[in-house]
Design a protein around this motif. Structure first.
Motif, mmCIF file in Angstrom:
data_model
loop_
_atom_site.group_PDB
_atom_site.id
_atom_site.type_symbol
_atom_site.label_atom_id
_atom_site.label_comp_id
_atom_site.label_asym_id
_atom_site.label_seq_id
_atom_site.Cartn_x
_atom_site.Cartn_y
_atom_site.Cartn_z
ATOM 1 N N ASN A 38 0.833 -1.205 0.000
ATOM 2 C CA ASN A 38 0.000 0.000 0.000
ATOM 3 C C ASN A 38 0.867 1.253 0.000
ATOM 4 O OD1 ASN A 38 -1.928 1.897 0.232
ATOM 5 N ND2 ASN A 38 -2.489 1.408 2.324
ATOM 6 N N HIS A 41 -0.290 4.473 2.018
ATOM 7 C CA HIS A 41 -0.597 4.266 3.431
ATOM 8 C C HIS A 41 -0.508 5.559 4.255
ATOM 9 C CE1 HIS A 41 -1.477 1.131 6.274
ATOM 10 N NE2 HIS A 41 -0.663 1.680 7.144
ATOM 11 N N LEU A 101 -1.272 2.196 -6.443
ATOM 12 C CA LEU A 101 -1.376 2.842 -5.129
ATOM 13 C C LEU A 101 -0.558 4.124 -5.066
ATOM 14 C CD1 LEU A 101 -1.807 -0.486 -3.551
ATOM 15 C CD2 LEU A 101 -3.200 1.467 -2.883
ATOM 16 N N PHE A 195 -8.451 -5.105 3.846
ATOM 17 C CA PHE A 195 -8.021 -3.735 3.538
ATOM 18 C C PHE A 195 -8.783 -2.761 4.436
ATOM 19 C CE2 PHE A 195 -6.733 0.000 1.408
ATOM 20 C CZ PHE A 195 -5.602 -0.334 0.695
#
Lengths: 289, 321
Positions: A38, A41, A101, A195
């Motif tokens: 990710n 994040h 991402l 998630f």
């Protein structure tokens, strides 16, 4: 330099490190199960920090109370992001997932910049200036509460994975994607759930962190990198490793900032990341796979 | 004449006359497109040819920029003498990182993180090097702006445009040669299946390190350009992870591993983001961050709907292989 000063700084580093650890725990859970790194994040966490700061500015809602609505919202958003977007990328090459991402992160950080401008926002509550005293050791109340919240959240998450049917099913997906499908698990829904849970870690850590630092949009990429450092030092996919890695980085940044220079403290983290990646890629606390 | 050659000649002709038709702003956008096309082409050697994802290419831009910039700043040595040093230093850094990473079996996402870590480490390091100005930055003297001084790379904006055009054309030619060479075939074999390549007797380690050296060295040249075009260098601005991502964008949007992809991709995302910024300015919404949102949205749309990039389907439609 007195021992008391170093001890005070180290304890404050441990407490901040636990909050970092919770943030990294979210990254670790997502990677461990969904196998997607990710890269948005820290950007997600800065969104949570803005949410907490805005709820405080508008309704004078204490960040520790804001945790509940922000966490629920983040669970829904995380679930939707995985179900709507990332699930389509499970079979794509690694770099393609990574860049997806990166794109989400770019949109989040610049979206925050567009919406709220580059100025720092902060939350002021009474207990930020108070502290617990143990002889010469002073512990900020806000920091102690934040660390406590991080530990409780991590324990709840650990309990969920250990004792609930859904948690065990998620671990099964992490262990063997194919076998999990063979036994009839709805893997994509469990991925979305995972998630969502990772996003909850981010939301809780973000709300707690607004009491410790001022929030700006540019924090996002910084925290993404910090989460990577922690998770890799602790061992990707290891829950306890993420928390211990967070404490390690929290202490090394705090004490490094005191002994060397505040601006060089991140160099310690990145240096540690390079060494760990090369010599012990499974992390300090991870098992060799 | 094949369609590809025809297209290339047409593009080159347009690019050559562009400065006569364009105003100052358009020329700066053109230079920016070429800059991104060139750096992305260099990055493509690493990712597109050899299959190794580097997200720390700002490191090599920065090494090139600071090497040539410091020589000029402290000793008055011009960019042409600084260029070999810049390329050598960046290639050396690339070789060291690649040797460490590949010797220890770091690959995939971990390799990408390692490249970020080295770039960030260097960024913070440069904040503490007072010889290059530290966080306050290094400023190169700007003297003559109107007459053309090729030796010191000083002149009107069109000079920089043509230098960048020559570099981009050179990089295209070099990459085309590389793809057809033994190295190009080995790299693609490694990219598609590293174990199989090794089983065939290819020294995987050596060819991956070579890809990194070439890619880093090429990238450093754009760093030298960057130093003399902007005349100011800050670690935060040069080594930033955001810079590394900008380098990646052209290839990813245009088509990773293709020759024309980086050029088309760089043009598309630069024009879109500049266009969006201008449009927002026109309606009085001058908001910081709008450019980044456009980068993000374009990258997202391309990655979701055109995973191969925009160039391969376009090439098929134009009948170019």
């Amino acid at each position: 330099m007195s021992f008391d000063l170093v001890a005070n700084v180290a304890i404050s580093g441990i407490l901040t490190g636990l909050v970092y650890g919770l943030m990294a725990l979210g990254l670790s859970v997502i990677f461990g199960v969904v196998r997607v790194v990710n890269f948005a994040h820290g950007q997600m966490m800065s969104v949570a920090m803005y949410a907490a700061a805005l709820l405080f500015a508008r309704f004078e809602l204490d960040p520790f109370l804001a945790v509940a609505p922000v966490a629920v919202a983040f669970f829904v958003l995380g679930y939707a992001l995985q179900a709507g977007l990332i699930n389509r990328f499970i079979t794509r090459p690694e770099h393609s997932q990574f860049l997806l991402l990166v794109a989400v992160g770019l949109i989040l950080v610049n979206g925050l910049l567009m919406a709220f401008g580059p100025d720092a926002r902060s939350v002021q509550v009474d207990y930020q200036l108070e502290s617990f005293e143990f002889g010469d050791i002073l512990i900020d109340k806000a920091r102690a509460y934040a660390a406590g919240l991080a530990i409780v959240t991590a324990l709840l998450l650990g309990g969920f994975f250990r004792f609930t049917w859904t948690g065990v099913a998620i671990r099964a997906c992490a262990d063997n994607y194919f076998a999990a499908r063979v036994v009839g698990l709805h893997v994509r829904r469990l991925y979305a759930l995972t998630f969502g849970l990772g996003a909850v870690c981010v939301a809780v850590a973000g709300c707690a962190l607004t009491l410790l630092v001022d929030v700006t949009p540019s924090l996002g990429p910084h925290y993404t990198l910090l989460a990577f450092v922690i998770v890799i030092v602790g061992g990707l996919g290891s829950m306890i490793g993420a928390l211990l890695g967070g404490v390690l980085i929290g202490v090394s940044e705090a004490v490094g900032g005191l002994l060397i220079s505040p601006s060089a403290k991140s160099m310690l983290s990145f240096g540690l990341l390079i060494v760990v990646l090369l010599l012990r890629p499974q992390g300090l606390f991870g098992r060799r796979s | 004449m094949s369609r590809a050659a025809l297209l290339l000649t047409g593009l080159l002709a347009v690019a050559l006359v562009f400065p006569w038709l364009a105003g100052g702003y358009a020329l700066s956008v053109g230079t920016l497109i070429l800059y991104f096309a060139y750096t992305s082409q260099s990055w493509n050697v690493m990712m597109g040819f050899a299959g190794q994802l580097s997200l720390g290419h700002a490191l090599y831009v920065g090494i090139g920029a600071y090497a040539a910039g410091a020589l000029f700043y402290h000793f008055g040595i011009g960019p042409w003498a600084g260029l070999p040093l810049a390329v050598a230093l960046a290639a050396l850094a690339g070789v060291v990182i690649a040797c460490l990473a590949f010797r220890f079996g770091v690959s995939g996402v971990y390799f990408a993180l390692l490249t970020i870590a080295f770039a960030e480490f260097t960024r913070i390091g440069f904040d503490h090097v007072s010889w290059t100005g530290g966080p306050g930055g290094m400023f190169l003297k700007v003297e003559q702006r109107d007459s053309i001084d090729l030796v010191h790379l000083r002149g009107p904006p069109a000079l920089y445009y043509y230098v960048m055009l020559a570099l981009t054309a050179g990089a295209l030619a070099l990459c085309s040669r590389l793809l057809g060479s033994r190295a190009g075939y080995y790299w693609r074999a490694i990219r598609e299946n590293e174990e199989a390549a090794q089983a065939l007797g290819i020294n995987v380690f050596r060819w991956k390190v070579l890809a990194m050296a070439i890619s880093a060295g090429m990238t450093a040249i754009s760093g030298v350009f960057f130093a003399f075009y902007n005349n100011s260098l800050f670690p935060e601005q040069v080594f930033n992870t955001g810079r590394s991502i900008e380098i990646v964008l052209g290839s990813v949007i245009g088509g990773v591993g293709t020759l024309f992809g980086p050029i088309f991709g760089a043009a598309v995302f630069t024009l879109l983001s500049e266009g969006a910024t201008e449009a927002l300015r026109a309606v009085g919404w001058e908001i910081p961050g709008s450019k980044g949102v456009v980068y993000g949205v374009v990258l997202l749309l391309v990655i979701v709907f055109l995973p191969q990039g925009i160039w391969p389907p376009l090439a098929r439609r134009l009948g170019i292989r």
